[in-house]
Every structure is written in structure tokens, then in C-alpha cells.
Design a protein around this motif. Structure first.
Motif, mmCIF file in Angstrom:
data_model
loop_
_atom_site.group_PDB
_atom_site.id
_atom_site.type_symbol
_atom_site.label_atom_id
_atom_site.label_comp_id
_atom_site.label_asym_id
_atom_site.label_seq_id
_atom_site.Cartn_x
_atom_site.Cartn_y
_atom_site.Cartn_z
ATOM 1 N N CYS A 106 18.946 14.481 -16.956
ATOM 2 C CA CYS A 106 18.087 14.040 -15.857
ATOM 3 C C CYS A 106 18.950 13.524 -14.714
ATOM 4 O O CYS A 106 19.952 12.835 -14.948
ATOM 5 C CB CYS A 106 17.151 12.935 -16.358
ATOM 6 N N ALA A 107 18.575 13.858 -13.500
ATOM 7 C CA ALA A 107 19.207 13.298 -12.302
ATOM 8 C C ALA A 107 18.203 12.384 -11.622
ATOM 9 O O ALA A 107 17.040 12.744 -11.451
ATOM 10 C CB ALA A 107 19.642 14.402 -11.351
ATOM 11 N N VAL A 108 18.649 11.200 -11.238
ATOM 12 C CA VAL A 108 17.778 10.230 -10.583
ATOM 13 C C VAL A 108 18.013 10.282 -9.077
ATOM 14 O O VAL A 108 19.151 10.180 -8.617
ATOM 15 C CB VAL A 108 18.050 8.811 -11.124
ATOM 16 N N VAL A 109 16.937 10.435 -8.326
ATOM 17 C CA VAL A 109 17.017 10.411 -6.864
ATOM 18 C C VAL A 109 16.037 9.369 -6.340
ATOM 19 O O VAL A 109 15.009 9.098 -6.955
ATOM 20 C CB VAL A 109 16.696 11.793 -6.245
ATOM 21 N N GLY A 110 16.379 8.788 -5.203
ATOM 22 C CA GLY A 110 15.511 7.791 -4.606
ATOM 23 C C GLY A 110 14.931 8.285 -3.302
ATOM 24 O O GLY A 110 15.076 9.456 -2.935
ATOM 25 N N GLY A 111 14.259 7.379 -2.584
ATOM 26 C CA GLY A 111 13.702 7.729 -1.292
ATOM 27 C C GLY A 111 12.319 7.157 -1.102
ATOM 28 O O GLY A 111 11.640 6.765 -2.066
ATOM 29 N N LEU A 112 11.908 7.120 0.159
ATOM 30 C CA LEU A 112 10.602 6.579 0.513
ATOM 31 C C LEU A 112 9.680 7.632 1.106
ATOM 32 O O LEU A 112 8.520 7.332 1.392
ATOM 33 C CB LEU A 112 10.770 5.424 1.517
ATOM 34 N N ASP A 113 10.187 8.834 1.272
ATOM 35 C CA ASP A 113 9.417 9.921 1.880
ATOM 36 C C ASP A 113 8.931 10.860 0.782
ATOM 37 O O ASP A 113 9.733 11.567 0.158
ATOM 38 C CB ASP A 113 10.288 10.668 2.884
ATOM 39 N N LEU A 114 7.636 10.857 0.539
ATOM 40 C CA LEU A 114 7.089 11.655 -0.557
ATOM 41 C C LEU A 114 7.299 13.144 -0.334
ATOM 42 O O LEU A 114 7.495 13.893 -1.298
ATOM 43 C CB LEU A 114 5.605 11.337 -0.733
ATOM 44 N N GLU A 161 10.202 18.164 -1.993
ATOM 45 C CA GLU A 161 11.217 19.203 -1.804
ATOM 46 C C GLU A 161 12.297 19.101 -2.882
ATOM 47 O O GLU A 161 12.773 20.123 -3.401
ATOM 48 C CB GLU A 161 11.843 19.074 -0.415
ATOM 49 N N ASN A 162 12.684 17.867 -3.233
ATOM 50 C CA ASN A 162 13.663 17.684 -4.301
ATOM 51 C C ASN A 162 13.132 18.202 -5.632
ATOM 52 O O ASN A 162 13.869 18.813 -6.420
ATOM 53 C CB ASN A 162 14.022 16.205 -4.430
ATOM 54 N N ALA A 163 11.851 17.940 -5.904
ATOM 55 C CA ALA A 163 11.240 18.425 -7.138
ATOM 56 C C ALA A 163 11.249 19.952 -7.181
ATOM 57 O O ALA A 163 11.503 20.556 -8.234
ATOM 58 C CB ALA A 163 9.822 17.889 -7.272
ATOM 59 N N CYS A 164 10.984 20.569 -6.053
ATOM 60 C CA CYS A 164 11.027 22.041 -5.988
ATOM 61 C C CYS A 164 12.437 22.550 -6.247
ATOM 62 O O CYS A 164 12.624 23.567 -6.929
ATOM 63 C CB CYS A 164 10.522 22.523 -4.628
ATOM 64 N N SER A 165 13.437 21.855 -5.712
ATOM 65 C CA SER A 165 14.821 22.247 -5.957
ATOM 66 C C SER A 165 15.159 22.162 -7.441
ATOM 67 O O SER A 165 15.825 23.037 -7.996
ATOM 68 C CB SER A 165 15.775 21.353 -5.154
ATOM 69 N N ALA A 166 14.672 21.094 -8.088
ATOM 70 C CA ALA A 166 14.922 20.941 -9.515
ATOM 71 C C ALA A 166 14.256 22.052 -10.306
ATOM 72 O O ALA A 166 14.833 22.598 -11.260
ATOM 73 C CB ALA A 166 14.425 19.578 -9.991
ATOM 74 N N ARG A 167 13.039 22.405 -9.922
ATOM 75 C CA ARG A 167 12.320 23.465 -10.632
ATOM 76 C C ARG A 167 13.020 24.811 -10.482
ATOM 77 O O ARG A 167 12.949 25.660 -11.372
ATOM 78 C CB ARG A 167 10.885 23.555 -10.118
ATOM 79 N N SER A 168 13.682 25.018 -9.352
ATOM 80 C CA SER A 168 14.371 26.291 -9.156
ATOM 81 C C SER A 168 15.561 26.440 -10.088
ATOM 82 O O SER A 168 16.009 27.551 -10.365
ATOM 83 C CB SER A 168 14.833 26.418 -7.700
ATOM 84 N N VAL A 169 16.063 25.298 -10.581
ATOM 85 C CA VAL A 169 17.191 25.325 -11.522
ATOM 86 C C VAL A 169 16.693 25.333 -12.959
ATOM 87 O O VAL A 169 17.191 26.071 -13.803
ATOM 88 C CB VAL A 169 18.119 24.109 -11.296
ATOM 89 N N ALA A 202 0.832 -1.206 0.000
ATOM 90 C CA ALA A 202 0.000 0.000 0.000
ATOM 91 C C ALA A 202 0.864 1.253 0.000
ATOM 92 O O ALA A 202 0.567 2.232 -0.704
ATOM 93 C CB ALA A 202 -0.931 0.002 1.217
ATOM 94 N N ALA A 203 1.961 1.226 0.766
ATOM 95 C CA ALA A 203 2.863 2.380 0.803
ATOM 96 C C ALA A 203 3.557 2.574 -0.541
ATOM 97 O O ALA A 203 3.753 3.711 -1.001
ATOM 98 C CB ALA A 203 3.886 2.201 1.922
ATOM 99 N N VAL A 204 3.928 1.472 -1.177
ATOM 100 C CA VAL A 204 4.554 1.562 -2.507
ATOM 101 C C VAL A 204 3.587 2.164 -3.511
ATOM 102 O O VAL A 204 3.966 3.020 -4.329
ATOM 103 C CB VAL A 204 5.023 0.163 -2.970
ATOM 104 N N ASP A 205 2.342 1.754 -3.452
ATOM 105 C CA ASP A 205 1.337 2.282 -4.366
ATOM 106 C C ASP A 205 1.171 3.790 -4.190
ATOM 107 O O ASP A 205 1.149 4.547 -5.179
ATOM 108 C CB ASP A 205 0.004 1.577 -4.132
ATOM 109 N N ARG A 206 1.105 4.236 -2.946
ATOM 110 C CA ARG A 206 0.984 5.683 -2.686
ATOM 111 C C ARG A 206 2.227 6.426 -3.164
ATOM 112 O O ARG A 206 2.130 7.503 -3.770
ATOM 113 C CB ARG A 206 0.765 5.932 -1.192
ATOM 114 N N LEU A 207 3.389 5.850 -2.899
ATOM 115 C CA LEU A 207 4.648 6.508 -3.263
ATOM 116 C C LEU A 207 4.789 6.654 -4.776
ATOM 117 O O LEU A 207 5.069 7.754 -5.277
ATOM 118 C CB LEU A 207 5.822 5.713 -2.704
#
Length: 270
Positions: free
Chosen positions: A240-248, A253-261, A50-55
Motif C-alpha cells: 500500500c502507498a499512502v498519499v495525502g491531500g485536501l482536494d478530493l 485521479e490518484n486512485a485512477c492511477s493506482a487502478r491502472s497499475v 464540514a470540509a473534513v467530513d466531506r473529504l
């Protein structure tokens, strides 16, 4: 092959000659499938289904529309297929051949039979008729893999048959990346503030029209995300830069950082 000018950061990025759009930031799906034999400084529990589906659905909603996986990432391919195959036309799907991980041990096999079997399993697990991007998962001996095994020939055959759209090398050495320039549509290289060894070949690859995907942009979680993402994406040769993680929320926040660039207002993806 003559070089062309490096891509302007305002241009939409595309996967090789496929026309598929590449986001500035993609999602590395290692942590949804495997937590053994990792290089992360802190251990983690595998999420439930269920967590994977949400992520995964949340990742796509954030615009991280390159999903990168591999057979060596444990349950990752199966979970991607189960969770987001219905959204297949919304993302670029990247996987790998050459490495498997079973019973806590990595095994490498670049023979024609092993590579074909791996690709067929990936197509089935990911519930797709075509793999957008397939990288060779190197064991570190990049030159031998390319020069003395059948893996490149098999990938090219699957590409000719329309089962793969683009192929490339996820290697570990500059010499390996340089050799791959002769046959690849894309390179996946480690590149971050603490390792700039591939900087010249990244520029060469972009000049030849190859897509450049950066792995370990955060140095496996050892670098501050905002600073690390800005460093990688300010290089106009990186697609493209690939980042991982389990915390949406962290991924947001990473997506916002990318958009700022790379602002979508300027025509770039993400």
C-alpha cells in the motif's frame, strides 16, 4: 526465518496475519489536522469540520480504505473519529506512538507510560475499540528506540490484549527497518523515485510475510503523482502507498492511477 515468494500483484493484499484487506492506495490524514512544521513545498490552510467530513467520506467512497494518522498530526485523530467512526468497519485504521506535536514543537517519548497513555488517547479520539495498525513514530534514531526503550514491549502487550491488531515501525533508516523485521507485522518506509534506499529491505520484509506500507510516495508533493504512484505500486513487495491531500478530485485521479497499475479485475484491492 525463511523467505517466501514475493506476492503476485494480482493477489489481494492483507495486513500481516489479520486478514484485513489493504488497498493499493491509502489516505494520509496529516493535512486535516496540522499545517505547522511541515515539509510540503507549499503552505495550506486547515479545512473546517464540514470540509473534513466531506473529504473523509469521499476518500472512503473512492476506495482509499487505509486511513493513516498519528497523534503528531494535530487534530487529525479527533476529526477522523468524529467524521467516520460510524463507518469503522469499512476501513483499516493506522496510527502511531512516540511523537506528539504541541505549540509548534515535536516531542518524542517512547517510555512505557507515555506509549500506554498515547494508545489510550488514540482509542478515545478515534472512537474505536481496536486500532488495526500502530507504528512507532521514529525520531530518526531507529535502533536506540527499538533496543533501549519499552515501546515494542508495550505494543506487543496491547496486541496480546486485542486492543491492536498489528504493529510496526515507521522509521527513517534501513538499519532500523532491518531490526524491526524481527518483531513487526508491518513496515512503513519512505520510498519513491528519488529515494530507493529501502528497496532491499522492502523485498526482505515482503518475503517474510510483513506488510509494506510506503509513506511519502510523492516525496511530500515534489513528484508528479501519476508517475510516482506507478513507480511505487509496480514493486510487487509494496502492499500500500499512502498519499495525502485536501482536494478530493486530485485523490480521485490518484486512485485512477493506482487502478491502472493494480486492477481489481485481477483480484487486487483498489
Amino acid at each position: 526465518m525463511p523467505s517466501k515468494p514475493l506476492p503476485d500483484s494480482r493477489w489481494p493484499r492483507r495486513l500481516g496475519n489479520t486478514g484485513l484487506p489493504l488497498p493499493a492506495l491509502g489516505f494520509g490524514a496529516f493535512k486535516i489536522g496540522r499545517n505547522q512544521g511541515t515539509k510540503y513545498p507549499v503552505g495550506f490552510e486547515l479545512p473546517d469540520d464540514a470540509a473534513v467530513d466531506r473529504l473523509l467520506n469521499g476518500v472512503l467512497d473512492l476506495g482509499l480504505t487505509l486511513i493513516d494518522t498519528a497523534p503528531a498530526y494535530g487534530l487529525s485523530e479527533e476529526r477522523i473519529g468524529r467524521s467516520i467512526a460510524r463507518r469503522r468497519d469499512e476501513f483499516v485504521l493506522s496510527t502511531k506512538v512516540g511523537e506528539t506535536f504541541d505549540d509548534g514543537v515535536s516531542r518524542y517519548d517512547y517510555s512505557a507510560a507515555a506509549v500506554r497513555a498515547s494508545l489510550e488517547r488514540s482509542l478515545q479520539r478515534l472512537r474505536t475499540d481496536v486500532l488495526d495498525l500502530v507504528f512507532i513514530h521514529s525520531n530518526g534514531d531507529d535502533l536506540t528506540i527499538q533496543q533501549q526503550t519499552d515501546v515494542v514491549d508495550v505494543l506487543q502487550d496491547f496486541r496480546r490484549r486485542g486492543l491492536i491488531r498489528a504493529i510496526g515501525l515507521s522509521g527513517k533508516t534501513v538499519a532500523g527497518a532491518e531490526l524491526a523485521l524481527e518483531w513487526a507485522d508491518a513496515l512503513m518506509v519512505e520510498y519513491h523515485l528519488h529515494d530507493r534506499s529501502h528497496e532491499a529491505v522492502i523485498e526482505t520484509a515482503a518475503g517474510r510475510g510483513l506488510s509494506v506500507v510506503v509513506k511519502k510516495a510523492l516525496a511530500s508533493g515534489r513528484l508528479p503523482a501519476r508517475e510516482a504512484i506507478a513507480f511505487v505500486l509496480r514493486n510487487p513487495a509494496v502492499d500500500c502507498a499512502v498519499v495525502g491531500g485536501l482536494d478530493l478530485e486530485h485523490l480521485r485521479e490518484n486512485a485512477c492511477s493506482a487502478r491502472s497499475v493494480r486492477s481489481p479485475e485481477n483480484g487486487d484491492q483498489m
